[in-house]
Write a protein that holds these residues in place. Sequence first.
Motif, mmCIF file in Angstrom:
data_model
loop_
_atom_site.group_PDB
_atom_site.id
_atom_site.type_symbol
_atom_site.label_atom_id
_atom_site.label_comp_id
_atom_site.label_asym_id
_atom_site.label_seq_id
_atom_site.Cartn_x
_atom_site.Cartn_y
_atom_site.Cartn_z
ATOM 1 N N VAL A 43 0.844 -1.194 0.000
ATOM 2 C CA VAL A 43 0.000 0.000 0.000
ATOM 3 C C VAL A 43 0.879 1.244 0.000
ATOM 4 C CG1 VAL A 43 -1.717 1.341 1.261
ATOM 5 C CG2 VAL A 43 -1.857 -1.151 1.258
ATOM 6 N N LYS A 44 0.572 2.140 -0.919
ATOM 7 C CA LYS A 44 1.243 3.437 -0.929
ATOM 8 C C LYS A 44 0.257 4.478 -0.429
ATOM 9 C CE LYS A 44 4.256 2.190 -4.725
ATOM 10 N NZ LYS A 44 4.577 2.433 -6.141
ATOM 11 N N ILE A 89 -0.880 6.210 -6.561
ATOM 12 C CA ILE A 89 -0.809 5.715 -5.194
ATOM 13 C C ILE A 89 -2.157 5.119 -4.797
ATOM 14 C CG2 ILE A 89 0.930 7.439 -4.604
ATOM 15 C CD1 ILE A 89 -1.282 8.853 -2.960
ATOM 16 N N ASP A 90 -2.153 4.389 -3.708
ATOM 17 C CA ASP A 90 -3.379 3.695 -3.311
ATOM 18 C C ASP A 90 -4.285 4.572 -2.462
ATOM 19 O OD1 ASP A 90 -2.766 1.059 -4.453
ATOM 20 O OD2 ASP A 90 -1.042 1.196 -3.109
ATOM 21 N N ILE A 91 -3.710 5.200 -1.445
ATOM 22 C CA ILE A 91 -4.528 6.001 -0.526
ATOM 23 C C ILE A 91 -3.974 7.410 -0.428
ATOM 24 C CG2 ILE A 91 -5.168 6.313 1.908
ATOM 25 C CD1 ILE A 91 -5.268 3.318 2.199
ATOM 26 N N HIS A 92 -4.870 8.373 -0.545
ATOM 27 C CA HIS A 92 -4.491 9.758 -0.269
ATOM 28 C C HIS A 92 -5.491 10.276 0.748
ATOM 29 C CE1 HIS A 92 -2.566 13.621 -1.868
ATOM 30 N NE2 HIS A 92 -3.294 13.964 -0.823
ATOM 31 N N LYS A 95 -4.074 7.757 -15.181
ATOM 32 C CA LYS A 95 -5.231 7.883 -14.307
ATOM 33 C C LYS A 95 -5.527 6.515 -13.716
ATOM 34 C CE LYS A 95 -7.242 11.662 -16.903
ATOM 35 N NZ LYS A 95 -8.422 12.264 -17.517
ATOM 36 N N PRO A 96 -5.913 6.397 -12.496
ATOM 37 C CA PRO A 96 -6.021 7.520 -11.577
ATOM 38 C C PRO A 96 -4.699 7.805 -10.869
ATOM 39 C CG PRO A 96 -6.761 5.542 -10.478
ATOM 40 C CD PRO A 96 -6.313 5.128 -11.862
ATOM 41 N N PHE A 97 -4.558 9.035 -10.484
ATOM 42 C CA PHE A 97 -3.424 9.440 -9.645
ATOM 43 C C PHE A 97 -3.551 8.746 -8.289
ATOM 44 C CE2 PHE A 97 -2.397 13.075 -6.550
ATOM 45 C CZ PHE A 97 -1.071 12.691 -6.383
ATOM 46 N N LEU A 104 -9.456 9.219 0.912
ATOM 47 C CA LEU A 104 -10.076 9.099 2.235
ATOM 48 C C LEU A 104 -10.047 10.455 2.931
ATOM 49 C CD1 LEU A 104 -9.927 6.110 1.590
ATOM 50 C CD2 LEU A 104 -8.632 5.735 3.672
ATOM 51 N N HIS A 105 -11.194 10.854 3.474
ATOM 52 C CA HIS A 105 -11.244 12.163 4.139
ATOM 53 C C HIS A 105 -11.887 12.076 5.516
ATOM 54 C CE1 HIS A 105 -10.774 13.366 -0.146
ATOM 55 N NE2 HIS A 105 -9.952 14.234 0.412
#
Length: 485
Positions: A24-25, A221-224, A249-251, A256-257
Motif C-alpha cells: 500500500v502506498k 498511489i493507493d490512498i491519499h 489515471k487515476p493518480f 479518504l477524508h
Amino acid sequence: MGLKVFNSLSRKKEDFLPAEKGKVKMYVCGPTVYAPAHIGHARSAVSFDVIYRYLRYRGFDVTYARNYTDVDDKIIARANELGIESGKLAEDNIVAFDSDMGALGVLLPPIRPKATETMAEIISLAEDLISKGFAYELEGDVYFAIRKLSDYGKLSGKNIDNLEAGARVDVDTRKRDPLDFALWKAAKEGEPSWESPWGKGRPGWHIECSCMCMKWLGSTIDIHGGGKDLIFPHHENEIAQSESATGLKPFVRYWLHNGFVNIDKVKMSKSLGNILNIHDALETNTGEAIRFFLLSNHYRSPVDYSAESLKEAGAAIERFYKTVERIHLEGQVAPESSPAAEALQKKMTPIVEAMDDDFNTAGVIGLLFKEITRANRILDEARDAGVEGLSADNRDELGVILALFREAGGFLGLFTTEAESYLNQRKASPPVKAEEIERLIEERKKARQNKDFKKADEIRMGLLERGIELEDNRDGTRWSLKTDI
RNA sequence: GGCGGCGUACCCAAGUGGCUAAGGGAGCAGUCUGCAACACUGCCAUCCAGCGGUUCGAAUCCGCUCGCCGCCUCCA
C-alpha cells in the motif's frame, strides 16, 4: 471478507485492492506549520495513524508519507508578526507538532517530506505542465489552466460553470479563467524565494503535494488522505496537476477524508477564538483520553468536542486500566501470557470485521467494553468465592481478554501503556504531597481499625476537598487525583 | 444559487434489508462496603426527525417535508 473503505471519489464503500497486491502506498496531507497543532490536526493525524496501523496489522506492506507545508503565505505573515525568519517558525512548529502528536500516540510517519526540500521537483513539474500545454506563465507566476481538462471537478462533484457563477470577484483578471490556480508565485520583496525559469519565487500550495507524493510514492498511489475541507480545491487540483503531467489515471485509487471537529456545536475558527490547541488540552487530559475521544466517533463523521465528552473519555480509559490491573493482581494473569490462538481469534473476529468496515473504531470500542465487563464479572465471581474460585477456564479467558486488548489496542494505538503506570501517571504532581497523603491514609487506617469512622470520614472528606480521592479495597486504600477538574 | 452530509433513548454513539436496535455516561433498584468509591446484576428506545412508497420483511432502499451542518475562499 476483506477490507472496505469509503472512497470520496466514488462516494461509496469499495473493496480495498491496492495496485500491487500486499503493498500500500499512502500519502496524507500534513499541517501547514504556522501555528501550534489543534484538535482538528489531531483528528486527521489520529485517523490516518489508525488506518496506517490497521493496514499493517492486516499484513500490508505500507509505504506511508505525510508532508509538512513549510512555505506558505500564512507562515510568512506569522513570521513577520513575530519578527523571526519564516524558516525558523516552520521548523519550531514542526518540532512542536511531532511532539504533540506523539503525546496522542501518533506514530511518526516513516516518510516526512517538506515543500522546501522538494523545490527541484516542483519546478520541473511546473515546466512539464507548461510544455504539455496545461499551464502558462504570467509575469513570473505560473498558472494551471483548468479549462484544459474535461473532468476537472470529478472529486468534489463541482460543475465548473456553476462555480464560476458563484465565484467571488477575482482581483487577478490576468488569469485565463478565475479558477486557474497558481503553480508558482513570483516573489515579493522580503519573501523567501527560490530561483526558477520564471525568476525568483515560491511554489503554490497544491503543487507541492503532487510532487512530494510522486517523488516518494510514484505516479499512482493507493490512498491519499486529509481533512474533508481539502477536497476542494486542494485535492481536486492535485489530481489535475498529477494526471495531466503523467497522463496516468487515476493518480489516487482511494481518496479518504476525515470529518471535522466542532467545539460546543460550532466550527472551530480563529474569528470565534475557539481553537483548542493540543498542547493546552494535554494540561488537563492524558493524550490517550484525547485519542480515545476521537476514536469513539467514526472518522468520517463530524465530532463535537466538549470538556464533558473529553472527561468521559478519560473515565473510560481509567476504567479500562483498572480492569487490566485487576486481571494482573486478582486474576494472577501475567501481562505477557499468550492464550490459545483459536480462543483469541474467536473474540477478535467481530473486531476485525468492524475495522474492515471502513475502520469502524467506535464499533470496536463498544466490543472491547463488553470484554471489560466480562473480565470484571469473572473477577467478582472469583472474589466472592475466594481466590481459589478462579477456575482454569476463567483464568484462560482472562488471558484471552488481555491478549485481545493488546492486539486491538495495537492498531487503535490505545491501551498501550502498562496499567500500573497509567494509573500512577496522574499522580505525578498532586496538590497534596504524596508523603502527607500516605500519612493520612495510615492515620485513617488506624481510625477505621478502632471503629472511629467519624474520624476516618473526616480524613477522607478533607482530602477530597483538596482534590484527592480515596478508595478502599481488599488490599488496602489507594488514592488518585479527583477526575473532575 | 450549486454540491455534499447528518437527524438513533436524558447526553454521547455503533448499527445501513431479516434473531430480543451495540457500547459508554447519567438516572433508578439491588449485591459488595462501617460509610463512600470501585466493580457486578437488573431496569431504562415496541422504536430509529415527520409523512408517504418499494418489499414477505426497513432505522437501514426510494420520494417529499421539517431541522441541523459542511464545502463552493486559507483551513485537518
